[in-house]
Design a protein around this motif. Sequence first.
Motif, PDB file in Angstrom:
ATOM      1  N   TYR A   1       0.313  16.211   0.867  1.00  0.00           N
ATOM      2  CA  TYR A   1      -0.565  15.403   0.036  1.00  0.00           C
ATOM      3  C   TYR A   1      -1.583  14.719   0.945  1.00  0.00           C
ATOM      4  CZ  TYR A   1       4.019  15.523  -2.286  1.00  0.00           C
ATOM      5  OH  TYR A   1       5.236  15.905  -2.791  1.00  0.00           O
ATOM      6  N   GLU A   2      -2.816  14.642   0.460  1.00  0.00           N
ATOM      7  CA  GLU A   2      -3.846  13.947   1.221  1.00  0.00           C
ATOM      8  C   GLU A   2      -4.669  13.074   0.288  1.00  0.00           C
ATOM      9  OE1 GLU A   2      -6.148  16.835   3.377  1.00  0.00           O
ATOM     10  OE2 GLU A   2      -4.399  17.545   4.508  1.00  0.00           O
ATOM     11  N   ARG A   3      -5.032  11.904   0.809  1.00  0.00           N
ATOM     12  CA  ARG A   3      -5.954  11.012   0.112  1.00  0.00           C
ATOM     13  C   ARG A   3      -7.241  11.056   0.919  1.00  0.00           C
ATOM     14  NH1 ARG A   3      -3.967   5.026  -0.660  1.00  0.00           N
ATOM     15  NH2 ARG A   3      -3.788   5.260   1.593  1.00  0.00           N
ATOM     16  N   ARG A   4      -8.281  11.577   0.298  1.00  0.00           N
ATOM     17  CA  ARG A   4      -9.547  11.758   1.014  1.00  0.00           C
ATOM     18  C   ARG A   4     -10.589  10.740   0.557  1.00  0.00           C
ATOM     19  NH1 ARG A   4      -9.747  18.390   1.101  1.00  0.00           N
ATOM     20  NH2 ARG A   4      -7.751  18.670   2.188  1.00  0.00           N
ATOM     21  N   GLU A   5     -11.856  11.086   0.702  1.00  0.00           N
ATOM     22  CA  GLU A   5     -12.965  10.157   0.499  1.00  0.00           C
ATOM     23  C   GLU A   5     -12.920   9.398  -0.826  1.00  0.00           C
ATOM     24  OE1 GLU A   5     -13.787  13.644   0.970  1.00  0.00           O
ATOM     25  OE2 GLU A   5     -13.497  13.308   3.112  1.00  0.00           O
TER      26      GLU A   5
ATOM     27  N   ALA B   1       0.617  12.670   3.676  1.00  0.00           N
ATOM     28  CA  ALA B   1       2.072  12.629   3.504  1.00  0.00           C
ATOM     29  C   ALA B   1       2.571  14.034   3.213  1.00  0.00           C
ATOM     30  CB  ALA B   1       2.448  11.688   2.362  1.00  0.00           C
ATOM     31  N   THR B   2       3.842  14.246   3.488  1.00  0.00           N
ATOM     32  CA  THR B   2       4.503  15.479   3.094  1.00  0.00           C
ATOM     33  C   THR B   2       5.596  15.114   2.101  1.00  0.00           C
ATOM     34  OG1 THR B   2       6.035  15.362   4.955  1.00  0.00           O
ATOM     35  CG2 THR B   2       4.025  16.677   5.260  1.00  0.00           C
ATOM     36  N   GLY B   3       5.964  16.095   1.300  1.00  0.00           N
ATOM     37  CA  GLY B   3       7.011  15.847   0.329  1.00  0.00           C
ATOM     38  C   GLY B   3       7.835  17.093   0.098  1.00  0.00           C
ATOM     39  N   ARG B   4       9.057  16.853  -0.334  1.00  0.00           N
ATOM     40  CA  ARG B   4       9.951  17.946  -0.710  1.00  0.00           C
ATOM     41  C   ARG B   4      10.654  17.506  -1.969  1.00  0.00           C
ATOM     42  NH1 ARG B   4      14.269  21.717   2.445  1.00  0.00           N
ATOM     43  NH2 ARG B   4      12.506  23.105   2.464  1.00  0.00           N
ATOM     44  N   SER B   5      10.716  18.423  -2.936  1.00  0.00           N
ATOM     45  CA  SER B   5      11.417  18.139  -4.188  1.00  0.00           C
ATOM     46  C   SER B   5      12.031  19.432  -4.699  1.00  0.00           C
ATOM     47  CB  SER B   5      10.456  17.546  -5.229  1.00  0.00           C
ATOM     48  OG  SER B   5       9.355  18.399  -5.458  1.00  0.00           O
TER      49      SER B   5
ATOM     50  N   ALA C   1       0.836  -1.207   0.000  1.00  0.00           N
ATOM     51  CA  ALA C   1       0.000   0.000   0.000  1.00  0.00           C
ATOM     52  C   ALA C   1       0.870   1.256   0.000  1.00  0.00           C
ATOM     53  CB  ALA C   1      -0.939  -0.002   1.202  1.00  0.00           C
ATOM     54  N   GLU C   2       1.975   1.245   0.757  1.00  0.00           N
ATOM     55  CA  GLU C   2       2.858   2.409   0.764  1.00  0.00           C
ATOM     56  C   GLU C   2       3.543   2.587  -0.588  1.00  0.00           C
ATOM     57  OE1 GLU C   2       6.952   3.928   2.730  1.00  0.00           O
ATOM     58  OE2 GLU C   2       5.409   3.302   4.174  1.00  0.00           O
ATOM     59  N   ILE C   3       3.969   1.502  -1.194  1.00  0.00           N
ATOM     60  CA  ILE C   3       4.591   1.593  -2.527  1.00  0.00           C
ATOM     61  C   ILE C   3       3.590   2.164  -3.529  1.00  0.00           C
ATOM     62  CG2 ILE C   3       5.495   0.231  -4.470  1.00  0.00           C
ATOM     63  CD1 ILE C   3       6.713  -1.654  -2.294  1.00  0.00           C
ATOM     64  N   GLU C   4       2.363   1.690  -3.493  1.00  0.00           N
ATOM     65  CA  GLU C   4       1.329   2.210  -4.392  1.00  0.00           C
ATOM     66  C   GLU C   4       1.092   3.702  -4.139  1.00  0.00           C
ATOM     67  OE1 GLU C   4      -1.971  -0.423  -3.686  1.00  0.00           O
ATOM     68  OE2 GLU C   4      -1.314  -1.812  -5.259  1.00  0.00           O
ATOM     69  N   SER C   5       1.053   4.104  -2.873  1.00  0.00           N
ATOM     70  CA  SER C   5       0.861   5.526  -2.557  1.00  0.00           C
ATOM     71  C   SER C   5       2.040   6.355  -3.051  1.00  0.00           C
ATOM     72  CB  SER C   5       0.668   5.714  -1.054  1.00  0.00           C
ATOM     73  OG  SER C   5      -0.593   5.224  -0.652  1.00  0.00           O
ATOM     74  N   ARG C   6       3.256   5.870  -2.856  1.00  0.00           N
ATOM     75  CA  ARG C   6       4.437   6.594  -3.358  1.00  0.00           C
ATOM     76  C   ARG C   6       4.361   6.767  -4.879  1.00  0.00           C
ATOM     77  NH1 ARG C   6       8.481   7.513   0.067  1.00  0.00           N
ATOM     78  NH2 ARG C   6       8.389   6.473   2.094  1.00  0.00           N
ATOM     79  N   THR C   7       3.921   5.744  -5.568  1.00  0.00           N
ATOM     80  CA  THR C   7       3.800   5.826  -7.029  1.00  0.00           C
ATOM     81  C   THR C   7       2.757   6.859  -7.424  1.00  0.00           C
ATOM     82  OG1 THR C   7       4.479   3.520  -7.266  1.00  0.00           O
ATOM     83  CG2 THR C   7       3.284   4.500  -9.115  1.00  0.00           C
ATOM     84  N   ARG C   8       1.612   6.845  -6.753  1.00  0.00           N
ATOM     85  CA  ARG C   8       0.545   7.813  -7.075  1.00  0.00           C
ATOM     86  C   ARG C   8       0.990   9.243  -6.773  1.00  0.00           C
ATOM     87  NH1 ARG C   8      -0.437   4.147  -9.530  1.00  0.00           N
ATOM     88  NH2 ARG C   8      -2.062   2.622  -9.268  1.00  0.00           N
ATOM     89  N   ILE C   9       1.691   9.424  -5.663  1.00  0.00           N
ATOM     90  CA  ILE C   9       2.176  10.762  -5.312  1.00  0.00           C
ATOM     91  C   ILE C   9       3.247  11.199  -6.315  1.00  0.00           C
ATOM     92  CG2 ILE C   9       3.435  12.093  -3.568  1.00  0.00           C
ATOM     93  CD1 ILE C   9       1.912  10.364  -1.446  1.00  0.00           C
ATOM     94  N   GLY C  10       4.109  10.296  -6.742  1.00  0.00           N
ATOM     95  CA  GLY C  10       5.090  10.614  -7.790  1.00  0.00           C
ATOM     96  C   GLY C  10       4.404  11.040  -9.072  1.00  0.00           C
ATOM     97  N   ASP C  11       3.317  10.349  -9.439  1.00  0.00           N
ATOM     98  CA  ASP C  11       2.531  10.739 -10.619  1.00  0.00           C
ATOM     99  C   ASP C  11       1.931  12.128 -10.433  1.00  0.00           C
ATOM    100  OD1 ASP C  11       3.078   8.261 -11.757  1.00  0.00           O
ATOM    101  OD2 ASP C  11       1.070   7.443 -11.366  1.00  0.00           O
ATOM    102  N   LEU C  12       1.467  12.414  -9.235  1.00  0.00           N
ATOM    103  CA  LEU C  12       0.888  13.724  -8.921  1.00  0.00           C
ATOM    104  C   LEU C  12       1.904  14.831  -9.187  1.00  0.00           C
ATOM    105  CD1 LEU C  12      -1.454  15.347  -7.497  1.00  0.00           C
ATOM    106  CD2 LEU C  12      -0.268  14.858  -5.353  1.00  0.00           C
TER     107      LEU C  12
END
Length: 158
Positions: free
Chosen positions: A126-130, A98-102, A15-26
């Motif tokens: 970043y937030e994943r909501r409803e 999650a938070t991110g820095r780039s 689940a964390e890997i999938e979230s990292r991938t989605r956030i990277g896509d974002l």
Amino acid sequence: MTNPAVTATLEQRIAEIESRTRIGDLVANYCRGVDQREEELFLALWHPDASYLIPGGRGDFHHTDGIRQSLVVIGKAWKSTKHWTTNHVITFESDDVATGRSDCFAICEHHDGRVSLVSATYDDRYERREDGVWRFATRLVTRWFVSAGEEISLLPAF
């Protein structure tokens, strides 16, 4: 101290890997939305109550209408932009926050054809909501430099 990678279940780690991938896509789609002037894509990256903060005279943009206005401001400042984001580090506060820095390097073309180089850092929440989709809740842009406009030869479009 227990290593979370060792104590997390396989499902949690996936689940964390999938979230990292989605956030990277974002983050990548932010560049695409701005650079290709894809308003629908760009606006879909943000929660309706999000904040897009660009200190130094560009403005702070809040909620969907404000973030839509940011594209107008960017369009007035630059004829075109090309962004490259790197050094993206994501830290999870929970399964859905999650938070991110780039760091970002951009080549920005003025309306008169001159080109400026831009360096910036993005600090994100970043937030994943409803609806289960990761989106920006906040993006703070810290610009390190914007070079003076220079005349360079641009290759013609293919």
